[in-house]
Design an enzyme around this catalytic site. Structure first.
Site, PDB file in Angstrom:
ATOM      1  CB  CYS A   1      72.966  33.604  70.241  1.00  0.00           C
ATOM      2  SG  CYS A   1      74.667  33.356  69.676  1.00  0.00           S
TER       3      CYS A   1
ATOM      4  CE  LYS B   1      71.415  37.016  72.598  1.00  0.00           C
ATOM      5  NZ  LYS B   1      72.318  37.288  71.453  1.00  0.00           N
TER       6      LYS B   1
ATOM      7  CD  GLU C   1      71.557  36.305  67.826  1.00  0.00           C
ATOM      8  OE1 GLU C   1      72.547  35.541  67.715  1.00  0.00           O
ATOM      9  OE2 GLU C   1      71.485  37.176  68.710  1.00  0.00           O
TER      10      GLU C   1
HETATM   11  C1  ACM Z   1      75.427  36.058  70.257  1.00  0.00           C
HETATM   12  O1  ACM Z   1      74.699  36.073  71.239  1.00  0.00           O
HETATM   13  N1  ACM Z   1      74.987  36.419  69.071  1.00  0.00           N
HETATM   14  C2  ACM Z   1      76.818  35.592  70.353  1.00  0.00           C
END
Ligand code: ACM
Length: 278
Positions: free
Chosen positions: A157, A124, A53
């Site tokens: 993530c 995301k 990420e």
């Molecule tokens: C995250 O979502 N970077 C922990």
């Protein structure tokens, strides 16, 4: 002469070589991070590479102005162009995270590129902690791209914490989940085998290492332990918690295409959606 496939499954590739590059991104120095990635894959031969990420910018933004400076349009920005060029040079598919700018809105996104160019972008869904201050929750939904190397889905993530993310990708046909990450909590590495088992998919979690403490912010230490996990809950490879490393594994896609546990149980056909709460 036209060659017809006897069964649709025979038309698809069976194996894929997947990998991740785990490293310590330097905040705000895209060129240095690009160079690091390029050097890491110099001698590698891979079908799919997953990068962390925000791999080129670093993670700990401290203001919207900083996000505005480093975020890029997709696919027109320099990071997607770098990834596209690398995909073309190396003949591989790449999934990598970046801060995306769309008008006045910023998303924590990941792009998929391939030898023929830009393929798609995922935004995301579940923002973690202070990401909520600077980014807008993604509106793309979970997507799966049917590529010549297999069906690739993306989550980023913290999305892993919500079982619905991997489940939705698997129900949409993902065979491999690419999972760019900047993990700070300790739970993901031991949880992903279950996500893969319950969905019969592979996952490539590409995390970063190092600590960021920008301005007056609290320090964030990234836990490394990037890994490739199989539909049988095996950890095929796992990196250490503080090493810069490229790791790869051979993936047998026939395993993720078969949702049968035994002659009576099929993980997807046995679902009783009428009893589940949405
Ligand atoms: C995250 O979502 N970077 C922990």
């Amino acid at each position: 002469m036209k060659i017809l496939c006897r069964a649709a499954a025979e038309c698809y590739r069976r194996n894929m070589k997947a990998g991740f590059f785990q490293f310590n991104s330097t905040f705000g120095n895209k060129q240095k991070n690009f160079d690091n990635v390029r050097k890491a894959v110099r001698f590698a031969s891979l079908d799919l590479l997953v990068l962390p990420e925000f791999f080129a910018t670093g993670y700990q933004f401290t203001s919207k102005e900083e996000v505005a400076q480093l975020a890029e349009p997709v696919p027109a920005g320099e990071t997607t162009e770098f990834l596209t060029a690398l995909s073309q040079e190396k003949g591989m598919y790449i999934v990598a995270g970046l801060p995306e700018r769309s008008g006045d809105t910023f998303y924590n996104s990941a792009v998929l590129t391939g030898p023929d160019g830009f393929i798609g972008c995922y935004r995301k869904t579940h923002l973690f902690y202070e990401e909520n201050l600077f980014f807008t929750p993604g509106d793309s939904g979970f997507q799966v791209w049917d590529t010549p190397i297999g069906k690739i889905g993306i989550m980023i993530c913290f999305d892993w914490f919500f079982p619905e993310s991997a489940r939705t990708l698997a129900l949409k046909g993902a065979e491999v989940i690419a999972h760019p990450s900047n993990l700070v909590l300790p739970y993901c590495p031991q949880s992903m085998p279950v996500r893969c088992l319950e969905n019969r998919v592979y996952a490539v979690t590409a995390n970063r290492i190092g600590t960021e403490q920008r301005k007056q912010s609290e320090p964030l230490t990234f836990i490394g332990q990037s890994q490739i996990t199989s539909p049988k809950a095996e950890i095929l490879v796992r990196a250490g918690s503080d090493e810069e490393i490229l790791m790869t594994a051979d993936i047998d896609l026939s395993l993720s295409r078969d949702k049968k546990l035994n002659q009576y149980n099929d993980l997807f056909k046995d679902r009783r959606a009428e009893f589940y709460q949405s």
